[in-house]
Design a protein around this motif. Structure first.
Motif, PDB file in Angstrom:
ATOM      1  N   TRP A  93      74.878  60.505  18.738  1.00  0.00           N
ATOM      2  CA  TRP A  93      75.640  59.330  18.323  1.00  0.00           C
ATOM      3  C   TRP A  93      75.603  58.233  19.376  1.00  0.00           C
ATOM      4  O   TRP A  93      75.620  57.038  19.049  1.00  0.00           O
ATOM      5  CB  TRP A  93      77.072  59.735  17.979  1.00  0.00           C
ATOM      6  CG  TRP A  93      77.072  60.517  16.704  1.00  0.00           C
ATOM      7  CD1 TRP A  93      77.320  61.840  16.537  1.00  0.00           C
ATOM      8  CD2 TRP A  93      76.736  60.009  15.407  1.00  0.00           C
ATOM      9  NE1 TRP A  93      77.157  62.207  15.226  1.00  0.00           N
ATOM     10  CE2 TRP A  93      76.809  61.109  14.504  1.00  0.00           C
ATOM     11  CE3 TRP A  93      76.377  58.762  14.910  1.00  0.00           C
ATOM     12  CZ2 TRP A  93      76.539  60.978  13.143  1.00  0.00           C
ATOM     13  CZ3 TRP A  93      76.110  58.635  13.548  1.00  0.00           C
ATOM     14  CH2 TRP A  93      76.197  59.729  12.684  1.00  0.00           C
ATOM     15  N   GLU A  94      75.535  58.598  20.624  1.00  0.00           N
ATOM     16  CA  GLU A  94      75.353  57.595  21.668  1.00  0.00           C
ATOM     17  C   GLU A  94      74.052  56.839  21.448  1.00  0.00           C
ATOM     18  O   GLU A  94      73.985  55.607  21.561  1.00  0.00           O
ATOM     19  CB  GLU A  94      75.367  58.259  23.038  1.00  0.00           C
ATOM     20  CG  GLU A  94      75.151  57.297  24.198  1.00  0.00           C
ATOM     21  CD  GLU A  94      74.984  58.001  25.532  1.00  0.00           C
ATOM     22  OE1 GLU A  94      74.771  57.294  26.539  1.00  0.00           O
ATOM     23  OE2 GLU A  94      75.065  59.245  25.576  1.00  0.00           O
ATOM     24  N   ALA A  95      73.006  57.583  21.119  1.00  0.00           N
ATOM     25  CA  ALA A  95      71.702  56.956  20.889  1.00  0.00           C
ATOM     26  C   ALA A  95      71.721  56.070  19.655  1.00  0.00           C
ATOM     27  O   ALA A  95      71.059  55.031  19.606  1.00  0.00           O
ATOM     28  CB  ALA A  95      70.632  58.037  20.746  1.00  0.00           C
ATOM     29  N   ALA A  96      72.497  56.473  18.619  1.00  0.00           N
ATOM     30  CA  ALA A  96      72.519  55.714  17.373  1.00  0.00           C
ATOM     31  C   ALA A  96      73.225  54.372  17.521  1.00  0.00           C
ATOM     32  O   ALA A  96      72.881  53.399  16.835  1.00  0.00           O
ATOM     33  CB  ALA A  96      73.191  56.540  16.274  1.00  0.00           C
ATOM     34  N   VAL A  97      74.207  54.284  18.422  1.00  0.00           N
ATOM     35  CA  VAL A  97      75.010  53.067  18.508  1.00  0.00           C
ATOM     36  C   VAL A  97      74.653  52.184  19.705  1.00  0.00           C
ATOM     37  O   VAL A  97      75.140  51.062  19.809  1.00  0.00           O
ATOM     38  CB  VAL A  97      76.525  53.403  18.565  1.00  0.00           C
ATOM     39  CG1 VAL A  97      76.936  54.170  17.325  1.00  0.00           C
ATOM     40  CG2 VAL A  97      76.864  54.199  19.820  1.00  0.00           C
ATOM     41  N   THR A  98      73.838  52.689  20.601  1.00  0.00           N
ATOM     42  CA  THR A  98      73.453  51.879  21.760  1.00  0.00           C
ATOM     43  C   THR A  98      71.986  51.495  21.652  1.00  0.00           C
ATOM     44  O   THR A  98      71.157  52.270  21.194  1.00  0.00           O
ATOM     45  CB  THR A  98      73.665  52.651  23.079  1.00  0.00           C
ATOM     46  OG1 THR A  98      72.852  53.831  23.089  1.00  0.00           O
ATOM     47  CG2 THR A  98      75.123  53.050  23.244  1.00  0.00           C
ATOM     48  N   GLY A  99      71.685  50.303  22.073  1.00  0.00           N
ATOM     49  CA  GLY A  99      70.289  49.881  22.081  1.00  0.00           C
ATOM     50  C   GLY A  99      69.508  50.603  23.157  1.00  0.00           C
ATOM     51  O   GLY A  99      70.056  50.965  24.197  1.00  0.00           O
ATOM     52  N   ARG A 100      68.247  50.821  22.878  1.00  0.00           N
ATOM     53  CA  ARG A 100      67.434  51.508  23.891  1.00  0.00           C
ATOM     54  C   ARG A 100      66.932  50.520  24.931  1.00  0.00           C
ATOM     55  O   ARG A 100      66.731  49.334  24.642  1.00  0.00           O
ATOM     56  CB  ARG A 100      66.264  52.239  23.227  1.00  0.00           C
ATOM     57  CG  ARG A 100      65.173  51.344  22.718  1.00  0.00           C
ATOM     58  CD  ARG A 100      63.982  52.153  22.252  1.00  0.00           C
ATOM     59  NE  ARG A 100      64.160  52.685  20.918  1.00  0.00           N
ATOM     60  CZ  ARG A 100      63.321  53.525  20.340  1.00  0.00           C
ATOM     61  NH1 ARG A 100      62.254  53.937  21.010  1.00  0.00           N
ATOM     62  NH2 ARG A 100      63.515  53.954  19.128  1.00  0.00           N
ATOM     63  N   ALA A 101      66.738  51.034  26.112  1.00  0.00           N
ATOM     64  CA  ALA A 101      66.217  50.195  27.193  1.00  0.00           C
ATOM     65  C   ALA A 101      64.754  49.853  26.906  1.00  0.00           C
ATOM     66  O   ALA A 101      64.048  50.600  26.236  1.00  0.00           O
ATOM     67  CB  ALA A 101      66.331  50.933  28.517  1.00  0.00           C
ATOM     68  N   PRO A 102      64.303  48.698  27.415  1.00  0.00           N
ATOM     69  CA  PRO A 102      62.881  48.347  27.236  1.00  0.00           C
ATOM     70  C   PRO A 102      61.988  49.396  27.890  1.00  0.00           C
ATOM     71  O   PRO A 102      62.351  50.008  28.894  1.00  0.00           O
ATOM     72  CB  PRO A 102      62.766  47.001  27.954  1.00  0.00           C
ATOM     73  CG  PRO A 102      64.162  46.484  28.048  1.00  0.00           C
ATOM     74  CD  PRO A 102      65.043  47.682  28.162  1.00  0.00           C
ATOM     75  N   GLY A 103      60.838  49.596  27.310  1.00  0.00           N
ATOM     76  CA  GLY A 103      59.863  50.501  27.907  1.00  0.00           C
ATOM     77  C   GLY A 103      60.230  51.956  27.819  1.00  0.00           C
ATOM     78  O   GLY A 103      59.914  52.734  28.726  1.00  0.00           O
ATOM     79  N   VAL A 104      60.910  52.365  26.724  1.00  0.00           N
ATOM     80  CA  VAL A 104      61.332  53.756  26.562  1.00  0.00           C
ATOM     81  C   VAL A 104      60.829  54.301  25.235  1.00  0.00           C
ATOM     82  O   VAL A 104      60.888  53.622  24.208  1.00  0.00           O
ATOM     83  CB  VAL A 104      62.878  53.877  26.623  1.00  0.00           C
ATOM     84  CG1 VAL A 104      63.338  55.252  26.178  1.00  0.00           C
ATOM     85  CG2 VAL A 104      63.370  53.592  28.031  1.00  0.00           C
ATOM     86  N   VAL A 105      60.322  55.521  25.241  1.00  0.00           N
ATOM     87  CA  VAL A 105      60.012  56.278  24.027  1.00  0.00           C
ATOM     88  C   VAL A 105      61.111  57.306  23.838  1.00  0.00           C
ATOM     89  O   VAL A 105      61.418  58.069  24.757  1.00  0.00           O
ATOM     90  CB  VAL A 105      58.643  56.984  24.147  1.00  0.00           C
ATOM     91  CG1 VAL A 105      58.475  58.013  23.034  1.00  0.00           C
ATOM     92  CG2 VAL A 105      57.518  55.975  24.096  1.00  0.00           C
TER      93      VAL A 105
END
Length: 350
Positions: A11-23
């Motif tokens: 859920w943290e991943a679903a609601v937060t934007g990912r950092a640039p340059g991340v898979v």
């Protein structure tokens, strides 16, 4: 040394934007349920694989980040979490292991839009579009072991005992065909629900049938519970047991075996034997040493499920790194194989 990162909660991943340059790799492994005993091993090796890939340049120059999904719950719950992550654009690929009913739910949700690498032994049959299975089918996993036991341990009267879901059902179908061709007999069969259960009926079936061998397709804690009861019942020295789901954590939980009649055909046991004969293979001990270098002396054991996750993440990186891929292709990693499986007696842990 590879960077050691902590996997993100779903859920943290679903609601937060990912950092640039991340898979982002969705790690769908059982954190609860019958297979939860494997979770520390799976998380440890997944984190090691992600760190090593990032240190080696990542995927197209992007760091690898893990997002955990508890695949030990009911299929609908796991599917809902994966659907939410996919809708949020939080995943590039999903890697993991679970019972087959859960994996089917995950594959249906992903529907070929996000690659899915399923790592453990599987039930065979058709593969869902967008999914890659790197484990063995029931026939490939069990045929050589059954033949060896029939020929070398005179195991001719078999009881088939498993959990009542897709994979054990497929294992039983394959085992019946193999044993028939070997001239051996299936003298009893029982499929039981997940969860704590009285092992008495299964033990009674073994006794009444006059079986000299049992094929076990129970998983996780249910497999541990049965094997403990089997030993207390005094059946261990006269009845051979073969399991397609016994891995290192389960062996420790049972307390080892001093009968010489407990056998496993899980991949990491076979891989350890293959590595002894093939110096180019990445051996089990080498992987354990790398894990211990990062997690410390209390690092979880490298088990078959965890080794599959490690290979699966590397396979997923190969899929994502291939700019021309329109569907999953076989992993570009060398998986340990043996031309003929080698079976060894397993003893109590040191």
């Amino acid at each position: 040394m590879p960077r050691w990162t902590v996997p993100m909660d779903a859920w943290e991943a679903a609601v937060t934007g990912r950092a640039p340059g991340v898979v982002r790799v969705g790690l769908a492994v059982p954190l609860s349920g019958p297979l939860a005993m494997t979770a520390p091993s799976a998380l440890g090796l997944a984190t090691l694989a992600a760190g090593e890939l990032t240190e080696a340049g990542g995927v197209r120059g992007r760091a690898v980040e893990l997002v955990t999904v508890d695949a030990g719950r009911r299929p609908a719950e796991v599917g809902a979490d994966v659907a939410a992550l996919q809708a949020a654009g939080a995943l590039d690929v999903v890697v993991g292991f679970s019972t087959s009913d859960v994996s089917h739910a995950v594959a249906r949700v992903l529907a070929g839009r996000t690659p899915y690498v399923f790592t453990p032994p599987h039930e065979g049959g058709r593969v869902t579009r967008g999914a890659l299975r790197i484990g063995s089918s029931p026939l490939a996993q069990h045929a050589a072991a059954l033949a060896w036991l029939v020929r070398h341990r005179r195991a001719r009267r078999w009881v088939l005992l498993g959990t009542d879901y897709v994979w054990p059902q497929a294992v039983h179908r394959a085992a019946r065909a193999v044993l028939r061709d070997l001239g051996a007999d299936v003298v009893g069969e029982l499929l039981v629900p997940f969860g704590p259960a009285d092992p008495g009926p299964a033990l009674d079936l073994v006794r009444r049938s006059g079986a000299d061998a049992v094929l076990l397709s129970l998983v996780g804690r249910d497999l541990v519970t049965f094997n403990r009861a089997f030993g207390r019942a005094g059946l261990g020295r006269r009845v051979v047991r073969l399991s397609g789901a016994l891995e290192e954590n389960g062996l420790y939980a049972i307390g080892g075996d001093d009968t010489g009649e407990l056998y496993a055909c899980m991949p990491s046991f076979a891989a350890a034997a293959a590595a002894a004969a093939d110096a180019t293979d990445e051996g089990q001990l080498a992987l354990q040493e790398r894990l211990a270098a990062h997690a410390g002396p209390d690092a979880p054991v490298v088990c078959a499920y965890a080794r599959g996750v490690h290979d699966g993440i590397r396979a997923a990186a190969g899929l994502l790194d291939d700019r021309t891929a329109t569907r999953p292709r076989p992993p570009r990693v060398r998986l340990a194989r043996a031309d003929g499986l080698v079976f060894r007696e397993v003893g109590p842990p040191a």
